[in-house]
Design an enzyme around this catalytic site. Sequence first.
Site, short mmCIF file in Angstrom:
data_model
loop_
_atom_site.label_atom_id
_atom_site.label_comp_id
_atom_site.label_asym_id
_atom_site.label_seq_id
_atom_site.Cartn_x
_atom_site.Cartn_y
_atom_site.Cartn_z
N GLY A 133 5.86 -12.18 0.74
CA GLY A 133 5.05 -11.38 -0.11
C GLY A 133 3.82 -10.87 0.55
N CYS B 24 4.18 1.06 11.82
CA CYS B 24 3.43 2.14 11.11
C CYS B 24 4.06 3.54 11.07
CB CYS B 24 2.17 2.24 11.84
SG CYS B 24 1.60 0.92 12.85
N SER C 91 0.51 0.03 21.49
CA SER C 91 -0.78 0.59 21.32
C SER C 91 -1.79 0.31 22.17
CB SER C 91 -1.32 0.33 19.62
OG SER C 91 -0.06 0.86 18.86
N GLY C 92 -1.98 -1.21 22.29
CA GLY C 92 -3.16 -1.69 23.04
C GLY C 92 -2.78 -1.53 24.52
N ARG D 176 8.28 -17.22 -1.69
CA ARG D 176 8.16 -18.75 -2.07
C ARG D 176 6.89 -19.09 -2.74
NH1 ARG D 176 6.83 -20.98 4.32
NH2 ARG D 176 4.69 -19.64 4.47
N CYS E 77 4.30 -0.13 16.34
CA CYS E 77 3.78 0.74 15.46
C CYS E 77 4.53 2.35 15.51
CB CYS E 77 2.12 1.14 15.83
SG CYS E 77 1.58 2.54 14.94
N TYR F 235 2.23 -7.94 3.65
CA TYR F 235 2.30 -6.37 4.07
C TYR F 235 3.68 -5.83 4.08
CZ TYR F 235 -2.48 -6.11 5.70
OH TYR F 235 -4.12 -5.96 5.93
N ILE F 236 4.73 -6.30 4.98
CA ILE F 236 5.87 -5.85 5.10
C ILE F 236 6.78 -5.88 3.96
CG2 ILE F 236 7.88 -5.70 6.62
CD1 ILE F 236 6.00 -6.58 9.00
N GLU G 96 5.39 -3.44 1.17
CA GLU G 96 5.94 -2.13 1.83
C GLU G 96 7.40 -1.52 1.51
OE1 GLU G 96 2.13 -1.17 4.50
OE2 GLU G 96 3.86 -1.68 5.38
N LYS H 39 7.49 3.73 9.04
CA LYS H 39 7.12 2.99 7.57
C LYS H 39 6.54 4.36 6.59
CE LYS H 39 3.61 1.76 6.94
NZ LYS H 39 3.06 0.56 7.33
N GLU I 284 -14.64 8.98 -6.88
CA GLU I 284 -16.00 9.07 -7.41
C GLU I 284 -16.29 7.90 -8.25
OE1 GLU I 284 -16.79 12.32 -10.34
OE2 GLU I 284 -14.84 12.23 -10.88
N TYR J 275 4.04 9.63 24.47
CA TYR J 275 3.14 8.44 25.13
C TYR J 275 3.50 8.60 26.88
CZ TYR J 275 1.36 5.92 21.26
OH TYR J 275 0.49 5.26 20.18
P1 NDP Z 1 2.49 -11.49 6.46
O1 NDP Z 1 1.90 -12.69 7.11
O2 NDP Z 1 1.56 -10.49 5.79
O3 NDP Z 1 3.37 -12.06 5.27
C1 NDP Z 1 4.42 -13.01 5.57
C2 NDP Z 1 5.15 -13.48 4.28
O4 NDP Z 1 6.29 -14.42 4.38
C3 NDP Z 1 4.08 -14.21 3.47
O5 NDP Z 1 4.22 -13.95 2.15
C4 NDP Z 1 4.63 -15.55 3.52
O6 NDP Z 1 4.58 -16.48 2.60
C5 NDP Z 1 5.99 -15.50 3.68
N1 NDP Z 1 6.73 -16.38 4.59
C6 NDP Z 1 6.15 -17.17 5.99
N2 NDP Z 1 7.05 -17.86 6.32
C7 NDP Z 1 8.08 -17.97 5.31
C8 NDP Z 1 9.18 -18.89 5.25
N3 NDP Z 1 9.43 -19.83 6.27
N4 NDP Z 1 9.87 -18.66 4.28
C9 NDP Z 1 9.55 -17.83 3.19
N5 NDP Z 1 8.44 -16.91 3.32
C10 NDP Z 1 7.78 -17.19 4.25
O7 NDP Z 1 3.51 -10.75 7.29
P2 NDP Z 1 4.26 -9.52 7.36
O8 NDP Z 1 5.59 -9.66 8.15
O9 NDP Z 1 4.39 -9.05 6.14
O10 NDP Z 1 3.54 -8.76 8.35
C11 NDP Z 1 2.91 -9.25 9.58
C12 NDP Z 1 1.49 -8.42 9.83
O11 NDP Z 1 1.79 -7.30 10.20
C13 NDP Z 1 0.63 -8.33 8.65
O12 NDP Z 1 -0.02 -9.56 8.45
C14 NDP Z 1 -0.54 -7.34 9.17
O13 NDP Z 1 -1.40 -7.72 9.88
C15 NDP Z 1 0.65 -6.23 10.05
N6 NDP Z 1 1.11 -5.35 9.11
C16 NDP Z 1 0.31 -4.43 8.80
C17 NDP Z 1 0.50 -3.31 8.18
C18 NDP Z 1 -0.59 -2.13 7.54
O14 NDP Z 1 -1.50 -2.06 7.81
N7 NDP Z 1 -0.13 -1.40 6.48
C19 NDP Z 1 1.84 -2.94 7.62
C20 NDP Z 1 2.69 -3.96 8.08
C21 NDP Z 1 2.48 -5.11 8.71
P3 NDP Z 1 3.04 -17.36 2.19
O15 NDP Z 1 2.36 -16.18 1.74
O16 NDP Z 1 3.50 -18.52 1.41
O17 NDP Z 1 2.73 -17.83 3.57
#
Ligand code: NDP
Length: 456
Positions: free
Chosen positions: A174, A47, A14-15, A197, A42, A176-177, A180, A50, A442, A98
């Site tokens: 836990g 995106c 994208s960028g 975790r 994306c 975004y990904i 979703e 997904k 609303e 693209y």
């Molecule tokens: P996130 O950073 O949102 O979440 C990562 C998750 O993995 C957290 O819950 C984290 O736990 C856990 N985690 C990290 N390291 C470990 C480990 N060693 N063992 C177990 N669990 C672990 O990353 P995502 O991969 O979900 O997404 C990446 C980014 O992509 C997002 O931050 C977002 O910016 C972008 N994105 C945006 C979307 C949208 O706009 N709809 C959709 C998908 C992605 P803890 O919370 O404890 O750190």
Amino acid sequence: MQHDYDLLVIGGGSGGVRAARMSAATGKRVALVEKQYLGGTCVNVGCIPKKLFHYAAQLPTQTHEAIGFGWSEVKPSHDWSVLTRNVAAEVQRLNGIYKNMLQNAGVELFEGVAQLFDAHHVTVGDKKISAERILLATGGYPWKPDIAGIEHAITSDDFFSLPHRPERTIVVGGGYIAVELAGILHAMGSQTTLLHRGDKVLKNFDADISHFLQQEMEKQGMAFQWNDNIVSIEKIADELQVHCSSGSVLKTDCVLFATGRKPATAQLGLEAVAIQCSRSGHVVVDEHFATSVPSIFAVGDLVGHKELTPVATAEAMWLVDYWFGSRMRERIDYSLVPSAVFSSPEVASVGITQQEAESRYGVHDVEIFRTDFRPLKHTVSGSSERMMMKLIVQRSTGRVLGVHMVGAEAGEVMQGFAVALQVGATKKQFDATIGIHPTAAEEFVTLRTPLPRASH
Ligand code: NDP
């Protein structure tokens, strides 16, 4: 010294594509190097596929909800291969678009891995290309931990081309990904466990929002395993046995790690030119997106200000304007970037959370307006799904600091409120806004009574 190009972009996501296209439109000589696919994460494994899978996942629920409106019951069956084929075709169409956009803009495309040679030179295979400016826009990749049996696990990169729907899936994470993809798999009939975790999903969102979403996901029958992690995976015949730190052993067909993304710097040869990276591995840039080498710049997930497509394109546009335009473009306000999580139900927000507002301004200077309700549609559909909306307001100035929502079409609703916050809207202005009836949105302009102090 005359270089081959005014700008060489590494990375066709994208960028990178936006920067290349817009620079070429100003008459500059531009080249772009991409090693895999145009459109980046994306378009190819993020995106776009997904959101298409998210639509697919919503349809069986809608068929069920139709019964309350008098439609006869249908038992839909699903062909996973049709979905993956149709989504892949759309992705391929976008890859083509693209490519055409770049070529029509006059950008020269190189296929391959680009490596920095020095401050103005890049090698692609046996070619050496020189440019006055180099833009790094290689994005990121999903990271999975180095545990025994990790080769049996997949990431979001593999999800969209799974040959069939797994009967049982464990989604780790836990964020975004995780939220979703777990929602999509569960709705599509895979017996899904979200294993995390921590003890809550979306920990960086407003605590009320994350709690409400979790309740809705639990109501739908998704399984959760909190405060646990996977220590090893074994493949026994067709089944995966997952050993957890809690001592439990889970049997499943698919393990999907959604444990965060890392900046894709490995093949860039950053060491050759001593480009500085942060501890998280992101490329460090100044306020003009310049790296520690003044002729080399970086934008998007590689920099990691906010890992969102619209942020990468905004950064690219700002930079092109800074280089070749009027230099009048306002700085990007990262504090007001809206985002949506395409969970089931959706989550969206803009601005700050209650927790951030209270720590920034003090509890007494923060008012919370909140409502949760059963949407009109579900009074007849019979679904027990509820919706939640929340406004964070600064009492002394009346400014709305945050708008948060869980519910259908939250992403669509939030875009307009992002504009309102961008222009500094106050609660008074929200109150003066006439609602559109009957809609869920609303509620945001009819919330009159703040929560009593004791309950926040
Ligand atoms: P996130 O950073 O949102 O979440 C990562 C998750 O993995 C957290 O819950 C984290 O736990 C856990 N985690 C990290 N390291 C470990 C480990 N060693 N063992 C177990 N669990 C672990 O990353 P995502 O991969 O979900 O997404 C990446 C980014 O992509 C997002 O931050 C977002 O910016 C972008 N994105 C945006 C979307 C949208 O706009 N709809 C959709 C998908 C992605 P803890 O919370 O404890 O750190």
